[in-house]
Design an enzyme around this catalytic site. Structure first.
Site, PDB file in Angstrom:
ATOM      1  N   HIS A   1      -4.931  -3.181  -7.918  1.00  0.00           N
ATOM      2  CA  HIS A   1      -4.683  -4.418  -7.252  1.00  0.00           C
ATOM      3  C   HIS A   1      -5.773  -5.576  -6.777  1.00  0.00           C
ATOM      4  CE1 HIS A   1      -0.832  -3.776  -5.980  1.00  0.00           C
ATOM      5  NE2 HIS A   1      -0.773  -2.401  -6.590  1.00  0.00           N
TER       6      HIS A   1
ATOM      7  N   ASP B   1     -11.207 -12.246  -4.885  1.00  0.00           N
ATOM      8  CA  ASP B   1      -9.703 -11.078  -4.893  1.00  0.00           C
ATOM      9  C   ASP B   1      -9.049 -11.648  -5.462  1.00  0.00           C
ATOM     10  OD1 ASP B   1      -8.081 -10.541  -3.075  1.00  0.00           O
ATOM     11  OD2 ASP B   1      -7.746 -12.483  -1.547  1.00  0.00           O
TER      12      ASP B   1
HETATM   13  P1  ADP Z   1      -5.215  -7.946   1.083  1.00  0.00           P
HETATM   14  O1  ADP Z   1      -4.541  -6.761  -0.051  1.00  0.00           O
HETATM   15  O2  ADP Z   1      -7.207  -8.388   0.003  1.00  0.00           O
HETATM   16  O3  ADP Z   1      -5.057  -7.534   2.305  1.00  0.00           O
HETATM   17  P2  ADP Z   1      -3.280 -10.451   0.011  1.00  0.00           P
HETATM   18  O4  ADP Z   1      -3.195 -11.634   0.827  1.00  0.00           O
HETATM   19  O5  ADP Z   1      -2.871  -9.848  -0.631  1.00  0.00           O
HETATM   20  O6  ADP Z   1      -4.863  -9.520   0.587  1.00  0.00           O
HETATM   21  O7  ADP Z   1      -2.477 -10.246   1.471  1.00  0.00           O
HETATM   22  C1  ADP Z   1      -2.870  -9.392   2.694  1.00  0.00           C
HETATM   23  C2  ADP Z   1      -0.821  -8.835   2.947  1.00  0.00           C
HETATM   24  O8  ADP Z   1      -1.221  -8.340   4.738  1.00  0.00           O
HETATM   25  C3  ADP Z   1       0.360  -9.866   3.126  1.00  0.00           C
HETATM   26  O9  ADP Z   1       1.191  -9.513   2.331  1.00  0.00           O
HETATM   27  C4  ADP Z   1       0.112 -10.713   4.663  1.00  0.00           C
HETATM   28  O10 ADP Z   1       1.448 -10.932   4.869  1.00  0.00           O
HETATM   29  C5  ADP Z   1       0.027  -8.991   5.202  1.00  0.00           C
HETATM   30  N1  ADP Z   1      -0.348  -9.504   6.548  1.00  0.00           N
HETATM   31  C6  ADP Z   1      -1.732 -10.232   7.048  1.00  0.00           C
HETATM   32  N2  ADP Z   1      -2.001 -10.570   7.822  1.00  0.00           N
HETATM   33  C7  ADP Z   1      -1.688  -9.490   8.600  1.00  0.00           C
HETATM   34  C8  ADP Z   1      -0.766  -9.572   9.751  1.00  0.00           C
HETATM   35  N3  ADP Z   1      -1.583 -10.057  10.666  1.00  0.00           N
HETATM   36  N4  ADP Z   1      -0.201  -9.039   9.979  1.00  0.00           N
HETATM   37  C9  ADP Z   1       0.123  -8.049   9.435  1.00  0.00           C
HETATM   38  N5  ADP Z   1       0.869  -8.934   7.501  1.00  0.00           N
HETATM   39  C10 ADP Z   1      -0.133  -8.764   7.827  1.00  0.00           C
HETATM   40  C1  G6P Z   2      -6.042  -4.362  -0.448  1.00  0.00           C
HETATM   41  C2  G6P Z   2      -6.289  -2.552  -0.900  1.00  0.00           C
HETATM   42  C3  G6P Z   2      -5.323  -2.164  -0.949  1.00  0.00           C
HETATM   43  C4  G6P Z   2      -5.331  -1.709   0.315  1.00  0.00           C
HETATM   44  C5  G6P Z   2      -5.711  -2.722   1.418  1.00  0.00           C
HETATM   45  C6  G6P Z   2      -6.141  -2.871   3.159  1.00  0.00           C
HETATM   46  O1  G6P Z   2      -5.310  -4.804  -0.369  1.00  0.00           O
HETATM   47  O2  G6P Z   2      -6.069  -3.409  -2.542  1.00  0.00           O
HETATM   48  O3  G6P Z   2      -5.224  -1.102  -1.768  1.00  0.00           O
HETATM   49  O4  G6P Z   2      -4.131  -0.643   0.685  1.00  0.00           O
HETATM   50  O5  G6P Z   2      -6.594  -3.595   0.764  1.00  0.00           O
HETATM   51  O6  G6P Z   2      -6.785  -1.988   2.654  1.00  0.00           O
HETATM   52  P1  G6P Z   2      -7.009  -0.825   3.940  1.00  0.00           P
HETATM   53  O7  G6P Z   2      -8.109  -0.429   3.524  1.00  0.00           O
HETATM   54  O8  G6P Z   2      -6.897  -0.986   4.989  1.00  0.00           O
HETATM   55  O9  G6P Z   2      -5.935   0.220   2.515  1.00  0.00           O
END
Ligand code: ADP
Ligand code: G6P
Length: 737
Positions: A167, A383
């Site tokens: 991912h 990202d």
């Molecule tokens: P990453 O995987 O690096 O965190 P992404 O943008 O791909 O970044 O995914 C973030 C996910 O987390 C999204 O589906 C978003 O809706 C969710 N998210 C982000 N902020 C919040 C929050 N404050 N509360 C709940 N879910 C959240």
């Molecule tokens: C990214 C990574 C995931 C991870 C998420 C949240 O989306 O690709 O593997 O689960 O961030 O991070 P955390 O360390 O809280 O699991």
């Protein structure tokens, strides 16, 4: 019924235990969990991962409650203790792999203790997965915390289908090569049958590392690895589009009393002055997300375009993440200070430029923010995908709103109707914010429609469906390509009986790639003691002749194998040394052509570092095993063109071996040589073992009854296959034991 087993470090829900022992669960944040949740919901499978509660906090009673909470969601826990979390999770996963894969080399820590814990925890996952996996199941492993798991599962369960999806970005070879455990990591990943990445760039970086670090053969997007062919492909992850769209539609129908506190504040802000606009950013508080750059760029925007003061507000939602890692703590401090600085500098009685929330929010509030914001400003410096960008698009049911997106995100590859920015260029960001807030409605609509078309078509369901289908096809295609069969124990017994019988038999054994593994330098492939003993044992079988048939020259064969009671064939069939006699030529050949061709090949050696010219008595070879694989591939096409035109109207032929091409007389082949030797005695039984093209002539020309064995999984005329020289040796041991 067969099931799909999803495996990731985090489960889609995080269980928490409060001080009075009460167990609660909330959804996990992050792209992996939010994306895969809907895939899991619609399948009959299970999800294996960590529950969120460490072993030290689990009493028997609490563990029962935790298990009940996760079993409701068809999840199974892998138990992790505090040491695991410190070293595997905060350590190797988030202080080593995460920064390295996101090009933050200066943050990357290599620590032996972290690595050992990473191996141990991957083993813990493997145990749970293996206990759950049944015949016919599909295992889908996710992300950088579990890079070793595919190989661990494959080793125990070779027939199960394993998919792996990364991912986060896969970095370029130049970054990845700095990593001490680079080989182990790649080998771990190659336990999967299908490896998926968000973008073609990550896929290409991965393949480049596989070629250079493991020296494996890669054909387009397929890797030949021992007896397996592994497919690599890009699958840009999507979102549960309908969920976000429907939530936004529902949101529009809310009455005043139904609205959340946040929504009421947002409405109030919009009412205060005509023409005010809101810019939104949502991310985990992570240094890859470009948060400080974004604030600085917004500050620059307010300075450069003061007419927008009191008109524009940046709403920043940062979700707490990995707060025990020092870089995240520093980032928190930096972000707080920057927000304070900008607000201190620009705020007026009625206006604060940045609203900053540092917390998680329920889904409904995310929808409030998405639907109320005129612009989404997403500026990661790196990202893997970025799902927030796609979620913003899905909630814009009125087809308005502008997405400003960093070109360093995987999502930018698909979303080129967004306004793409370089997150390091403040001037460009400031100008793009201006362009976004001033964008006419028609243009917003045109762009948003195109973005919605893409994001709605390639939803997370479609993404998962394509991945799983592709995984099924990998298995099917492999079965279609390989005609040769694996050797069953019944066959081994049959062959053993032949060896012990009083009937005559001959074994034609190729040397390089069959009896010994390839070495980077051809002169290093010297026979070891174990091999010599094995050959002697073979020669001691009744009525058995052993012929080592090789592309090597007489001198090398004499030096390496001359003291053994075997017959030797050199130069792919030019000369023959019958056991205990003198060398003789099987063919009379001219060699004057060599002096014309050698200068041509030397030119290629000069401009292709790592390649070698090998002059043999009756042939000339160009070896490219040690060269850069991509350059070698290009030069190979060129050299083949040159040599093919050189050999027209001659009796020369060009043979392609394993990382070598060789020019030699077409009158010579291992097929002709082995047939001549066979015909001398008309043996009752014939074995022929080889690994490359030159050996295919033996498989083809020897009589039909030949028991032919190919090393490696390629199209072959041989009847059976084995995976490696190591397996050849066990096969031969079995014949004599
Ligand atoms: P990453 O995987 O690096 O965190 P992404 O943008 O791909 O970044 O995914 C973030 C996910 O987390 C999204 O589906 C978003 O809706 C969710 N998210 C982000 N902020 C919040 C929050 N404050 N509360 C709940 N879910 C959240
Ligand atoms: C990214 C990574 C995931 C991870 C998420 C949240 O989306 O690709 O593997 O689960 O961030 O991070 P955390 O360390 O809280 O699991």
């Amino acid at each position: 019924m067969n099931k799909t087993i999803i495996v990731s470090n985090r489960l889609p829900l995080q269980v928490q235990v409060n001080e009075s022992g009460k167990v609660t669960a909330k959804p996990s944040v992050g792209g992996l969990a939010t994306g895969m949740k809907s895939v899991h919901r619609d399948s009959n499978g299970i999800w294996i991962g960590w529950s969120g509660v460490k072993d030290e906090d689990l009493t028997l009673e609490i563990e029962t409650k935790v298990n009940q909470a996760i079993e409701k969601e068809q999840c199974i826990a892998v138990k992790l203790n505090e040491n695991d979390l410190d070293n595997y999770y905060y350590g190797f996963s988030n202080r080593t792999l995460w920064p390295l894969f996101h090009y933050f080399l200066e943050y990357t820590e290599f620590d032996k203790g972290y690595w050992e814990s990473y191996v141990e925890v991957n083993k813990k996952f493997a145990e749970v997965v293996i206990a759950q996996a049944e015949e016919g199941d599909t295992i889908w492993i996710h992300d950088y915390q579990l890079l070793l798991l595919p190989a661990m599962v494959k080793e125990k369960n070779p027939n199960v289908s394993i998919g792996f999806f990364l991912h986060i970005p896969f970095p370029s070879y130049e970054i990845f090569r700095t990593f001490p455990a680079r080989k182990e990591i790649l080998e771990g990943m190659l336990g999967a049958d299908l490896l998926g990445f968000h973008t073609y760039d990550y896929e290409r970086h991965f393949l480049s590392s596989v070629k250079r670090i493991l020296s494996l053969e890669v054909n387009f997007n397929e890797i030949s690895y021992g007896n397996r062919i592994i497919k690599v492909d890009s699958f840009p992850m999507g979102i549960d589009y309908d969920k976000f769209k429907n939530a936004a539609l529902q949101h529009q129908k809310q009455t005043e009393v139904e609205k959340s506190e946040i929504q009421k504040r947002l409405d109030q802000h919009l009412k205060e002055e005509a023409g005010v606009k809101m810019i939104l950013s949502i991310d985990r508080l992570d240094y890859t997300k470009g948060i400080p750059n974004r604030i600085r760029a917004f500050e620059f925007f307010l300075k450069k375009y003061p007419q927008f003061k009191e008109k524009i507000r940046l709403i920043m939602l940062a979700v707490p993440s990995r707060s025990e890692v020092p870089q995240y703590q520093l980032l928190k401090k930096e972000t707080d200070e920057l927000v304070g600085r900008v607000n201190g500098e620009f705020s007026t009685v009625s206006w604060t430029p940045i609203w900053y929330f540092y917390r998680t929010m329920p889904f409904e509030n995310l929808i409030d923010l998405y639907t109320s914001s005129d612009v989404a400003l997403i500026t990661p410096v790196r990202d893997g995908m970025n799902l927030v960008a796609k979620e913003y698009i899905a909630t814009r049911t009125k087809e308005d709103g502008v997405l400003v997106l960093s070109e360093m995100t995987g999502a930018s590859k698909e979303l080129d109707d967004a306004l793409l920015i370089n997150p390091y260029n403040f001037g460009e960001i400031a100008n793009t914010i201006k362009q976004a807030v001033e964008m006419p409605k028609e243009e917003q609509k045109r762009r948003m429609k195109a973005l919605q078309k893409r994001v709605s078509r390639y939803s997370v369901e479609k993404w998962a469906g394509e991945f799983i289908n592709s995984l099924k096809n990998v298995k099917q295609n492999l079965a279609d390509v390989i005609d040769a069969q694996a050797i069953t124990s019944q066959k081994t017994n049959e062959f053993k009986n032949i060896m012990q019988s009083k009937e005559s038999k001959v074994l034609f054994l190729d040397y390089d790639g069959t009896l010994v593994s390839f070495q980077k330098n051809p002169q290093d492939a010297i026979p070891d003691e174990e091999l010599k003993q094995l050959i002697v044992q073979l020669t001691e079988q009744p009525y058995t002749d052993i012929v080592i048939i090789s592309g090597r020259d007489k001198k090398t064969l004499n030096t390496w194998l001359g003291d053994l009671p075997v017959s030797l064939v050199s130069d792919h069939g030019v000369s023959y040394l019958p056991k205990g006699k003198e060398w003789k030529n099987l063919e009379t050949l001219k060699t004057d052509w060599k002096e014309n061709v050698i200068p041509v090949i030397e030119k290629f050696v000069d401009n292709t570092p790592g390649t070698i010219l090998e002059e043999k008595k009756f042939s000339v070879a160009w070896h490219y095993r040690k060269a850069d694989p991509e350059l070698a591939q290009r030069r190979l096409v060129e050299i083949k063109t040159v040599l093919t035109s050189f050999i027209s109207n001659t009796d020369l032929t060009l043979l392609e071996g394993n990382k070598v091409i060789e020019l030699k007389s077409s009158k010579v082949s291992k097929g002709r040589a082995s047939s001549l030797i066979y015909n001398e005695k008309k043996y009752d039984h014939v074995f022929a073992l080889g690994d490359d093209w030159t050996d295919e002539f033996m498989f083809e020309d020897l009589p039909e009854k030949t028991i032919s064995l190919k090393v490696g999984l390629n199209k072959t005329k041989a009847k059976y296959y084995v995976n490696s020289p190591k397996e050849v040796r066990s096969f031969l041991y079995n014949l004599v034991s």
